[in-house]
Every structure is written in structure tokens, then in C-alpha cells.
Write an enzyme that holds these catalytic residues in place. Structure first.
Site, short mmCIF file in Angstrom:
data_model
loop_
_atom_site.label_atom_id
_atom_site.label_comp_id
_atom_site.label_asym_id
_atom_site.label_seq_id
_atom_site.Cartn_x
_atom_site.Cartn_y
_atom_site.Cartn_z
CB SER A 98 -3.97 -20.02 -32.17
OG SER A 98 -3.90 -19.31 -33.19
CG ASP A 236 -3.83 -15.28 -33.49
OD1 ASP A 236 -2.84 -14.66 -33.60
OD2 ASP A 236 -4.01 -16.53 -33.79
#
Length: 444
Positions: A98, A236
Site C-alpha cells: 500500500s 498511494d
């Protein structure tokens, strides 16, 4: 309590904490858990240099246990979830850490229904991993590898179908954080008609989230202001988060995005339950603003999975986190950065509004976020530590207007500190003091 899978999957430094052996065992374990003939598993990954290595190990485990490993290549986590449903997968996996830097990686498990697995299910899979035997299938019972990269076109078509208005004439800044959106964002926005200025969009896995993307939105904010763009969009690494910047170069976080979405849903009679779900991290001014517009706010534990659980339980369609996980339950089964971006920009076009209207709707109360270094033992037991408890009690006695939240990170070796109040300098000083106390306990 879960042993490997935190709030957003298993995570650690690649090849050291998150190993090929673990990925292989996880591949076998999820097939064993489903426990049927020819288990179909979709597997996606982000751009970091360890992702292909871990993906191959995990797919080897799937195949060794008799499953069908369908390789989606580089794709957003929400894209994996969407395609899991569309292609009747039994389970799906995303290889990604992530928002973490490139040395980390992770394994996220997604059900065939597109939702992240429950804590209970992940604990059951952990138990299989820990007790797995060397009983791989015979040579004629192994599964197979399937190149499924062509399937990602269906996800792109899904995203392109969301806006009802052309983006022609819009000037959009993009920061993909060298993550998966390096492969998708520019194509999607230009197809919708926008002109694009892109930074950190080479997909270089050694620089993923390296002072870029949604955890460093000031970069795209500066580009927007300098180039007189209409809006900036920062993702992200695996694109389940998004943060915006307005035309003046001001950052717009998840609280403001959720608020704008909720008000538009309400205006159009679509805000089921007349409420939204967010987390304990969301700003108090956000809650006050929603209340002034007769919209309920329900808080869940930090983590988009817990937001989703509350949304499903209460029938809400809009929710998310201040960090940029934004969920539209009428469109997807989890936070989706590119979906959120095209949805909000479409709303702005429909309303003939500038991006700054999102951020100017309310002013956040002063808030400070700090990370205190903490080992696993302290992360588990910080609530029972007398020094930390006494420090918090003293703070609340001294500052009755403070809102204090201490929680362990689900993905990193920190205890996170959030303090909200009226005096920013007092908040900064007290947060730093509390950080020092926690790190002192950690070093004892």
C-alpha cells in the site's frame, strides 16, 4: 488476535520478514481453506521490485495445492476486487504494501464477493499456514497458471463508465507515487477528455511512495498551483487511497472528500440512512459540518475494512477514512482511488464548481498526528501500561477540550498518536511529550 494479517493484510520487509516461503504457504493455505476442486484465485500486484517475486511464490503455492492461479499483473487493489466478482473467483490476492516504502511488501486477501476477508476468516487461514504439511498434490493433481492480464480492460471500462460528463477542458495534475496508477491514471483521464500533467508516474518500484503520492500530497499541490491546473490527484502505491489538491494548491483530505460526496448524494436523494461512516481519526469539525446539514456520522475503528463492515451493517453508501480510503458502496466493494477521483470530478463538473469548494466547506480543528516507535509487545499492551495511562489521564485533566486517540499501527512498528483541540501549539507540545513517554517505555 491475528498473527500475520493486520488491518490491511500481512506486511513486512520483503525477503526478510515477508518471505517467499510465507507467500508459498499462503497460496496453499487459501486453496485448502476454500476446499473445493479447482479453486479459482485472482492475483494482482503493485510495482515494487519484490512484488513479482512474491506473486510467483504465492501462485506456486496455489498451483501446488491444485488451484488455478490467474495472474492479473500490475493492477489496483480495488481492480482485483472488481474482477474477482466479475470472473467468479473463489478468492483473490493483492501483493502490495500500500502506502509503505519499497522495501516493504504485503499480502492482502479478498473474498470472491470482492470484500476483504473478516478477521475470523483470516485467523482460520493463519492456522492453516502454521500447520500446513508437506502434502502437496501428486504431479497429476496440480493446478495451473493462467495469464489473466487481458481482464484488466474490464476494470478500466468500469471506471470510464462512471462519469456522466465529459472532462474536456479540465487540467488535471496526477501523482501516482510510482505505484500502480502509473499504468492507469493518465490513460483514464485523457480518455475522459482531460489534459494531464503527471509526476512520479514512471512505475519505478524502487521509488514507490518515496515522498510522493497520497502520503505526500504537497508535491502535486505545488504542481497544480504553479501550472494553474484545476485539480490535483495523488494516489498511494496500490491506488485504494486518493488525496486531492485544489486549484490554489491546498490539500484536500478524506474528511472533506467524504463530506462533499455525502452532500451530493443527499441532494440527489441517494444518501441511504442519511449518514456516513468514518473512523475515530476523522476531524471533529467534519462531524459538526455534517450535523449542520442533518447528516449522521458513525465512527468505526481505524481501517477501511471496519468502515466497510459498519456501512454494510447499517446500509450506508458513503464512507471512508481521512487518509483517503473513500468507499462508494453503490459502485464498489472497497476504497478505490481512481473511482473516487472520477466520481468527485464528475460532481464538480455537474455542479459547475471549483475544487476549492470541497476544502472550504469547513475548517478543521487543529490536529497533530505523530508516530511513536513501538515493538510488537508494546503495540499489543500499550493500553495496560501504567506510565502511558497516567500520562493520558494527566493530559485530559489539563486539557479538557482535547480529543486524544492512541492506537497501534496495523502495518508499521509504531503506536500512532492523534491529539485534537483548539490550541495548536499546546497540541504539538503535548503530542511530542506523549511520544517521548511511549518511546521511553519502548526502550525500557
Amino acid at each position: 488476535m491475528k498473527k500475520y494479517f493486520g488491518t490491511d493484510g500481512a506486511r513486512g520487509i520483503a525477503n526478510k520478514e515477508l518471505t517467499n516461503e510465507f507467500a508459498y504457504k499462503t497460496g496453499r493455505a487459501i486453496v485448502k481453506y476454500i476446499n473445493k476442486d479447482k479453486v479459482r484465485v485472482l492475483v494482482g500486484m503493485d510495482t515494487r521490485i519484490s512484488s513479482k517475486m512474491l506473486q510467483m511464490s504465492l501462485m506456486s503455492g496455489i498451483i501446488a495445492e491444485g488451484g488455478e492461479a490467474i495472474d492479473l499483473g500490475v493492477i489496483p487493489t480495488p481492480g482485483v476486487a472488481y474482477l474477482a466478482v466479475k470472473n467468479s473467483a473463489d478468492i483473490a490476492v493483492m501483493i502490495s504494501a500500500s502506502h509503505n516504502h519499497y522495501e516493504y511488501n504485503g499480502i492482502k486477501l479478498i473474498g470472491g464477493d470482492g470484500y476483504k476477508l473478516s478477521d475470523k476468516t483470516e485467523i482460520e487461514i493463519e492456522n492453516i499456514i502454521d500447520n500446513i504439511e508437506s502434502d502437496e498434490k501428486a504431479y497429476d493433481e496440480i493446478g495451473e497458471y493462467v495469464d489473466g492480464r487481458r481482464l484488466v480492460e474490464d476494470y478500466k471500462k468500469h471506471i470510464l463508465s462512471i462519469p456522466k460528463n465529459s472532462f474536456k477542458g479540465l487540467k488535471i495534475g496526477l501523482d501516482s507515487g510510482d505505484g500502480v496508477m502509473s499504468y492507469y491514471a493518465e490513460e483514464i483521464f485523457t480518455t475522459l477528455g482531460a489534459s494531464v500533467t503527471a509526476i512520479y508516474s514512471e512505475g519505478n518500484g524502487r521509488y514507490i511512495n518515496d515522498e510522493s503520492g497520497s502520503t505526500c500530497p504537497e508535491k502535486i499541490a505545488q504542481i497544480v498551483k504553479e501550472n494553474k491546473l484545476d485539480i490535483g490527484v495523488a494516489f498511494d502505491g496500490d491506488a485504494d487511497r486518493v488525496i486531492f489538491a485544489d486549484e490554489n494548491g491546498k490539500v484536500i483530505d478524506g474528511d472533506h472528500i467524504i463530506s462533499y460526496a455525502a452532500l451530493n448524494y443527499k441532494k440527489n436523494g441517494k444518501l441511504s440512512g442519511n449518514g456516513v461512516v468514518t473512523t475515530t481519526m476523522s476531524n471533529g469539525a467534519f462531524e459538526k459540518h455534517l450535523g449542520e446539514n442533518d447528516i449522521l456520522l458513525q465512527r468505526a475503528d481505524v481501517g477501511d475494512r471496519y468502515v466497510m463492515e459498519e456501512m454494510r451493517k447499517n446500509g450506508y453508501l458513503v464512507g471512508g477514512e481521512k487518509s483517503g480510503h473513500i468507499i462508494f458502496l453503490d459502485k464498489s466493494t472497497m476504497g478505490d482511488g481512481i473511482q473516487t477521483a472520477v466520481t468527485i470530478i464528475d460532481m464538480l463538473i455537474e455542479n459547475k464548481s471549483k475544487a476549492s469548494e470541497i476544502g472550504e466547506a469547513f475548517t478543521d480543528y487543529p490536529q497533530v498526528l505523530l508516530n511513536a516507535k513501538a515493538n510488537n509487545e508494546l503495540k499489543k499492551n500499550y493500553k495496560n501500561n501504567s506510565k502511558i495511562s497516567a500520562a493520558i489521564d494527566e493530559l485530559l485533566t489539563k486539557h479538557s477540550d482535547f480529543r486524544i486517540l492512541i492506537r497501534p499501527s496495523g502495518t508499521e512498528p509504531f503506536v500512532r498518536i492523534m491529539i485534537e483541540g483548539n490550541d495548536i501549539e499546546a497540541i504539538k507540545n503535548e503530542a511530542e511529550s506523549l511520544k517521548n513517554i511511549i518511546e521511553g517505555v519502548n526502550n525500557d
